[in-house]
Structure formats: structure tokens, C-alpha cells
Design an enzyme around this catalytic site. Structure first.
Site, PDB file in Angstrom:
ATOM      1  N   ASP A 116      -2.098  13.315 -32.693  1.00  9.20           N
ATOM      2  CA  ASP A 116      -1.044  12.227 -32.538  1.00  9.20           C
ATOM      3  C   ASP A 116       0.029  12.197 -31.225  1.00  9.20           C
ATOM      4  O   ASP A 116       0.426  11.407 -31.395  1.00  9.20           O
ATOM      5  CB  ASP A 116       0.188  13.012 -33.090  1.00  9.20           C
ATOM      6  CG  ASP A 116       0.010  13.405 -34.654  1.00  9.20           C
ATOM      7  OD1 ASP A 116      -0.590  12.283 -35.029  1.00  9.20           O
ATOM      8  OD2 ASP A 116      -0.337  14.224 -35.042  1.00  9.20           O
ATOM      9  N   HIS A 124      -2.309  23.276 -31.711  1.00 12.08           N
ATOM     10  CA  HIS A 124      -2.475  22.723 -32.506  1.00 12.08           C
ATOM     11  C   HIS A 124      -3.395  23.985 -33.252  1.00 12.08           C
ATOM     12  O   HIS A 124      -3.594  25.292 -32.386  1.00 12.08           O
ATOM     13  CB  HIS A 124      -4.366  21.608 -32.608  1.00 12.08           C
ATOM     14  CG  HIS A 124      -4.579  21.355 -34.190  1.00 12.08           C
ATOM     15  ND1 HIS A 124      -5.104  21.995 -34.900  1.00 12.08           N
ATOM     16  CD2 HIS A 124      -4.137  19.656 -34.783  1.00 12.08           C
ATOM     17  CE1 HIS A 124      -4.995  21.438 -35.846  1.00 12.08           C
ATOM     18  NE2 HIS A 124      -4.948  20.038 -35.656  1.00 12.08           N
TER      19      HIS A 124
HETATM   20  N1  CMC Z   1       5.247  22.688 -27.481  1.00  9.03           N
HETATM   21  C1  CMC Z   1       5.825  24.188 -27.066  1.00  9.03           C
HETATM   22  N2  CMC Z   1       4.789  25.258 -27.005  1.00  9.03           N
HETATM   23  C2  CMC Z   1       4.059  25.246 -27.816  1.00  9.03           C
HETATM   24  C3  CMC Z   1       3.840  23.702 -28.618  1.00  9.03           C
HETATM   25  C4  CMC Z   1       3.697  22.497 -28.635  1.00  9.03           C
HETATM   26  N3  CMC Z   1       4.157  21.542 -28.893  1.00  9.03           N
HETATM   27  N4  CMC Z   1       3.150  24.512 -29.804  1.00  9.03           N
HETATM   28  C5  CMC Z   1       2.925  25.456 -29.378  1.00  9.03           C
HETATM   29  N5  CMC Z   1       3.636  26.641 -28.534  1.00  9.03           N
HETATM   30  C6  CMC Z   1       3.390  27.543 -28.680  1.00  9.03           C
HETATM   31  C7  CMC Z   1       4.633  28.357 -28.787  1.00  9.03           C
HETATM   32  O1  CMC Z   1       5.765  29.133 -28.790  1.00  9.03           O
HETATM   33  C8  CMC Z   1       3.826  29.947 -29.327  1.00  9.03           C
HETATM   34  O2  CMC Z   1       4.263  30.493 -28.015  1.00  9.03           O
HETATM   35  P1  CMC Z   1       4.368  32.354 -27.805  1.00  9.03           P
HETATM   36  O3  CMC Z   1       3.623  32.483 -27.941  1.00  9.03           O
HETATM   37  O4  CMC Z   1       5.053  32.416 -26.536  1.00  9.03           O
HETATM   38  O5  CMC Z   1       5.658  32.137 -29.293  1.00  9.03           O
HETATM   39  C9  CMC Z   1       2.444  29.506 -29.121  1.00  9.03           C
HETATM   40  O6  CMC Z   1       2.742  27.926 -28.073  1.00  9.03           O
HETATM   41  C10 CMC Z   1       1.138  29.415 -30.223  1.00  9.03           C
HETATM   42  O7  CMC Z   1       2.021  28.889 -31.008  1.00  9.03           O
HETATM   43  P2  CMC Z   1       2.657  28.621 -32.446  1.00  9.03           P
HETATM   44  O8  CMC Z   1       3.170  27.943 -33.159  1.00  9.03           O
HETATM   45  O9  CMC Z   1       2.789  30.381 -32.923  1.00  9.03           O
HETATM   46  O10 CMC Z   1       0.841  27.650 -33.656  1.00  9.03           O
HETATM   47  P3  CMC Z   1       1.126  27.457 -34.385  1.00  9.03           P
HETATM   48  O11 CMC Z   1      -0.608  27.491 -34.333  1.00  9.03           O
HETATM   49  O12 CMC Z   1       1.557  27.639 -35.880  1.00  9.03           O
HETATM   50  O13 CMC Z   1       1.464  26.039 -33.963  1.00  9.03           O
HETATM   51  C11 CMC Z   1       1.572  23.524 -34.149  1.00  9.03           C
HETATM   52  C12 CMC Z   1       0.702  24.565 -34.198  1.00  9.03           C
HETATM   53  C13 CMC Z   1       0.755  22.057 -34.671  1.00  9.03           C
HETATM   54  C14 CMC Z   1       2.520  23.474 -35.481  1.00  9.03           C
HETATM   55  C15 CMC Z   1       2.194  23.716 -33.021  1.00  9.03           C
HETATM   56  O14 CMC Z   1       1.331  23.309 -31.559  1.00  9.03           O
HETATM   57  C16 CMC Z   1       3.101  22.156 -32.432  1.00  9.03           C
HETATM   58  O15 CMC Z   1       4.658  22.854 -32.878  1.00  9.03           O
HETATM   59  N6  CMC Z   1       3.647  21.303 -32.310  1.00  9.03           N
HETATM   60  C17 CMC Z   1       3.582  20.153 -31.976  1.00  9.03           C
HETATM   61  C18 CMC Z   1       3.621  19.244 -32.827  1.00  9.03           C
HETATM   62  C19 CMC Z   1       2.275  18.512 -33.751  1.00  9.03           C
HETATM   63  O16 CMC Z   1       2.086  17.797 -32.350  1.00  9.03           O
HETATM   64  N7  CMC Z   1       2.387  18.671 -34.601  1.00  9.03           N
HETATM   65  C20 CMC Z   1       0.830  17.612 -34.792  1.00  9.03           C
HETATM   66  C21 CMC Z   1      -0.100  18.723 -34.942  1.00  9.03           C
HETATM   67  S1  CMC Z   1      -2.017  17.736 -34.948  1.00  9.03           S
HETATM   68  C22 CMC Z   1      -2.099  17.071 -36.185  1.00  9.03           C
HETATM   69  C23 CMC Z   1      -1.912  17.205 -37.706  1.00  9.03           C
HETATM   70  O17 CMC Z   1      -2.494  18.278 -38.391  1.00  9.03           O
HETATM   71  O18 CMC Z   1      -1.469  17.065 -38.696  1.00  9.03           O
END
Ligand code: CMC
Length: 440
Positions: free
Chosen positions: A374, A316
Site C-alpha cells: 500500500d 506486515h
Molecule cells: N508503524 C509503527 N510501528 C509499527 C508499525 C507501523 N506501521 N507496524 C508495526 N509496528 C510495531 C508495533 O508497534 C509493534 O511494536 P512493539 O513490538 O514495540 O510493540 C511491532 O511493530 C509489531 O507490530 P504488530 O502490530 O504486533 O504487528 P502485526 O503483525 O499485528 O501488524 C500490521 C501488522 C500490518 C497491522 C501493522 O504493521 C500495521 O498496522 N501497519 C500499518 C497499516 C498498514 O500499512 N496495513 C497494510 C498491510 S498490507 C495490505 C494488506 O494486507 O491488507
């Protein structure tokens, strides 16, 4: 080079100094009631000619708000000062919607009046069914919902004047009340069953489940355990401060657009798999994994940056700890599965094992990736007989309350300006126009 230094002045207020081009710019620092203080950069461009650059708004507070507080490191979520787990346990969705909209939980009289008001707005204009009938039956219900909600502005002209507080209230009540009706209509349409009208003798969530699952052919009794579980899910999803869809609603609303169209924009933003679409993606992922024996291979893929696979329902932007909503849902999930005698639900077994492995794996620990809201909601919905295409629709039903509360707060804030981010332009410098025959 710019250097930012936070200093304590003689006054209780802090300021920050930005040194740039040999000039020191003093920036005011404001403290909220909780959470990080903010550096006010609104005059920075006027004073320096520089913009700030913050893709994804990683460090940018876009507004003042009194509605929802999150401490992502500690895993705290509060609506108007109340912890989310307490509200989920002790309150109900309509009470929480009153809290979000008006800042206080209702007393007995207010609760009766508010519930009655919402109940009296649950029916939608009869003409709307023809809008639904224009969509292919195979449409994704979110596609229908985006259109149906935005179209409410064509039906309810007496709640479009955003400058009249009574009309803002009326629009807010209508959206909260009509969203379950529209969501259930989208579902009924997709399965070819007749629409079920709302029943005024039922509570909000019971009514929603009735509109989803009743048919004209036989009486349908809503299971109270499932109604309570759904009510909790709605509470947990009701607001989450300035997330993508809420910011979309605020940005759309900041131009003075009509409230129904703004909520339609919020629904569009919610649909994406990185936001509200994740609950559907979690079930698809669990189905794809298929068996607990395939989990290690799946985790290997998630950790491989080239695979493009993410562990859906994990991670998140704000929570760097267990999402407090996921904690409540984990427990609710077990209650629902017990009630429905689904103790051995294979997808739940995969989810539990996936969570266990991920929480002990260095990749996830290092990046502070924990289950989010989720991760379990889809399993609950599935056990209730709700198809995965409807999951994000349910999220929208709940989040409408938050969108409306945030929109209302913005409209009542005299400091509100049209939202207009700036950019760092990297495109072409001025060029000479070439007529078509001279172009290569
Ligand atoms: N699985 C694998 N790796 C992940 C995941 C994941 N679900 N989420 C983040 N990472 C890794 C990402 O690859 C990155 O690694 P590195 O630093 O080596 O490049 C690091 O963790 C940071 O990730 P980020 O994408 O920069 O983080 P963010 O804050 O931009 O993204 C997120 C947050 C929710 C989009 C992401 O965690 C994600 O895609 N999660 C899966 C989708 C999900 O479950 N979304 C629901 C969110 S809760 C409901 C809502 O609020 O709508």
C-alpha cells in the site's frame, strides 16, 4: 504445564508430543510442499479437554490450500508456483485470474474463451442502478460496494446453488466480471455523473478505466501506459492467501452461505485501515506530513507508543522483509508519474524520503518493518486521478479473484467443515437473576 516436543518417528511422517496432566498426546505433523509444517490439533479437545489459544491466528493454519504461497522472511509471493514479479511483468490480470481459479495459465484457446466469458458478464442488472440511487451521494464507495455485491444474490438466482459446480463457476465469473462495473458505478454516483456501460470491445482493465473516466459527452481514450499500470496493480493485489478478508470469505462460505453474500463480507473486512484501507490511510498520512521537513517530527511520533500514530504502508503480519509487491509498485509508480509528467509530485518526494529514513532507523529495522503493497499504490492512483476514497474499492476489484478462488477451493474440498473457533471464557460465573427493583 504443557511441553511440546517435535520428534522424528520411524515413519517419514513427524509427530509432536504434547504432555499435559501426566498424559502424552501424540499429534500428527504434516508437511506442506513448501513452508512450515503443521501440527494437527483437531482432536486435541476430544483427547485432553483443552483448546489451543491463538488470538490473531499468529500460528494457526486454518485450511489446506494450493493457491498462493508466501515466505514472509524471504519476501516471496507466488500464485500457483509463479513468482509475483514475473506475473506482473509478463502476464495480464485475466490470465492471472484464470491461473488462480483453475490452477493453470490458459493456452491460446482457453484464454480467448475465458476472456469472452468474463466480458459477457460485465453488465449488471439494470435494476441495480436504483439500489445505487438509494444511497446518499456522500456515501463512502466501500459502503455502497458491500451492499451492491451482496445484493447480486437477489438478481442472479441461477448461480446460488453452491453444490452445483456449473453454478459455482457462473457465480465466480459474474463476480470477477461485475466488480469493475459496480466499482465504477460507485465512483460515478459519488461525483454525480451518469453511469457508463461496459464496452465489449475493450480489455478488462481498459474497460474499467473507461467506465471510471468516460462521460457521454466526449470520446475517452484510455492511456495504454495507465491501463498496463492498473493491470499490474490488479495482479499484485489478486490474492494473498489466508488474510483477514479471505478468511472472512472462507468462514462465511463454510456455513453454506451464498457466494455473493460471502464476497460482500470479504469487502467489509477489507475496508479496515489495518488491511485494505491502508492505501487510503497512506495518502492521508502523506498529506498530513505535507513537507519533507516535517518527516523527522512525524517519525518521532510513530516511535512514541502513546501517540497512537503508525507509519501507514509499513509493516506486515507476514512479510518481515521488503514486500515483493511494493518492489514492483515502486517501479510502476515512477513509470506512471513520468507518463503523466508528474516528476515532481510532492507526495512522492515525501514518500521516498520517508522510506529512506524509516529503512535506516533502528526502530523499524529491529521490528523488521518494510514498505508494504500500500505504500506506493495510493500515489499511483492519485496520479491517475482516482480519489482516495476509491483506493480500497480498487483493492476489492482485484482481490475478488482471490476470494472467489479460495471460496471455490474450499467448496471443492471434501474436508471442509463449518468454521467455528472456540474461546477462553473470562466472564462471570453463574449468577442469580435479580428482578429490576432489586438491582443496584
Ligand atoms: N508503524 C509503527 N510501528 C509499527 C508499525 C507501523 N506501521 N507496524 C508495526 N509496528 C510495531 C508495533 O508497534 C509493534 O511494536 P512493539 O513490538 O514495540 O510493540 C511491532 O511493530 C509489531 O507490530 P504488530 O502490530 O504486533 O504487528 P502485526 O503483525 O499485528 O501488524 C500490521 C501488522 C500490518 C497491522 C501493522 O504493521 C500495521 O498496522 N501497519 C500499518 C497499516 C498498514 O500499512 N496495513 C497494510 C498491510 S498490507 C495490505 C494488506 O494486507 O491488507
Amino acid at each position: 504445564m504443557a511441553a511440546v516436543e517435535k520428534i522424528q518417528t520411524a515413519s517419514p511422517k513427524q509427530t509432536a508430543i504434547l504432555s499435559i496432566d501426566g498424559k502424552n498426546v501424540i499429534l500428527p505433523v504434516y508437511a506442506g510442499s513448501e513452508g512450515p509444517s503443521v501440527i494437527d490439533i483437531s482432536k486435541l479437545y476430544n483427547e485432553t479437554g483443552y483448546f489451543t489459544y491463538d488470538p490473531g491466528f499468529m500460528s494457526t493454519a486454518s485450511c489446506e490450500s494450493k493457491i498462493t504461497y508466501i515466505d514472509g522472511d524471504k519476501g516471496i509471493l507466488r500464485y500457483r508456483g509463479y513468482d509475483i514479479d514475473v506475473l506482473a511483468e509478463k502476464s495480464d490480470f485475466l490470465e492471472v485470474s484464470h491461473l488462480l481459479l483453475y490452477g493453470e495459465l490458459p493456452n491460446v484457446k482457453q484464454k480467448q474463451e475465458y476472456n469472452r466469458t468474463i466480458t459477457l458478464h460485465t453488465m449488471v442488472h439494470e435494476q441495480l442502478q436504483f439500489l445505487f440511487r438509494g444511497f446518499p451521494r456522500s456515501s463512502h464507495p466501500m459502503a455502497i460496494l458491500v451492499g451492491a455485491v451482496a445484493s447480486l444474490s437477489a438478481f442472479y438466482h441461477d448461480s446460488l446453488d453452491i453444490h452445483v459446480p456449473e453454478q459455482r463457476d457462473l457465480a465466480s465469473w459474474r463476480m470477477i466480471a461485475k466488480m469493475p462495473t459496480l466499482a465504477a458505478m460507485a465512483y460515478k454516483y459519488s461525483i454525480g455523473q451518469p453511469f457508463i456501460y461496459p464496452q465489449n470491445d475493450m480489455g478488462f482493465t481498459e474497460n474499467f478505466l473507461h467506465m471510471m473516466f468516460a462521460t457521454p459527452c466526449e470520446k475517452y481514450k484510455v492511456n495504454p501506459v495507465l491501463a498496463r499500470a492498473m493491470d499490474k496493480i490488479l495482479i499484485l493485489h489478486a490474492d494473498h492467501e489466508q488474510n483477514a478478508s479471505t478468511s472472512t470469505v472462507r468462514l462465511a462460505g463454510s456455513s453454506g452461505a451464498n457466494p455473493f453474500a460471502c464476497i460482500g463480507a470479504g469487502i467489509a473486512s477489507l475496508w479496515g485501515p489495518a488491511h485494505g484501507g491502508a492505501n487510503e490511510a497512506v495518502i492521508n498520512m502523506l498529506r498530513e506530513i505535507g513537507d519533507v521537513r516535517h518527516i523527522p517530527e512525524f517519525i518521532r511520533k510513530v516511535k512514541d507508543k502513546n501517540s497512537g500514530v503508525r507509519l501507514m504502508g509499513f509493516g506486515h503480519r507476514v512479510y518481515k522483509n521488503y514486500d515483493p509487491r511494493a518492489k514492483v509498485l515502486n517501479k510502476t509508480c515512477m513509470e506512471v508519474l513520468n507518463e503523466l509528467s508528474f516528476g515532481n509530485e510532492p507526495l512522492l518526494n515525501i514518500a521516498v524520503e520517508l522510506e529512506r529514513i524509516a529503512l535506516s532507523d533502528e526502530y523499524f529495522i529491529e521490528r523488521k518493518l518494510y514498505p508494504n503493497v500500500d505504500f506506493y499504490s495510493g500515489i499511483i492512483y492519485r496520479a491517475m486521478g482516482i480519489p482516495s476514497k476509491m483506493f480500497t474499492v480498487l483493492f476489492a476489484v482485484a482481490r475478488t479473484v482471490g476470494w472467489v478462488a479460495q471460496w471455490k477451493e474450499m467448496m471443492e474440498d471434501p474436508k471442509t467443515k463449518i468454521g467455528r473457533p472456540r474461546q477462553m471464557f473470562l466472564g462471570s460465573e453463574p449468577r442469580t437473576f435479580a428482578s429490576i427493583e432489586k438491582r443496584t
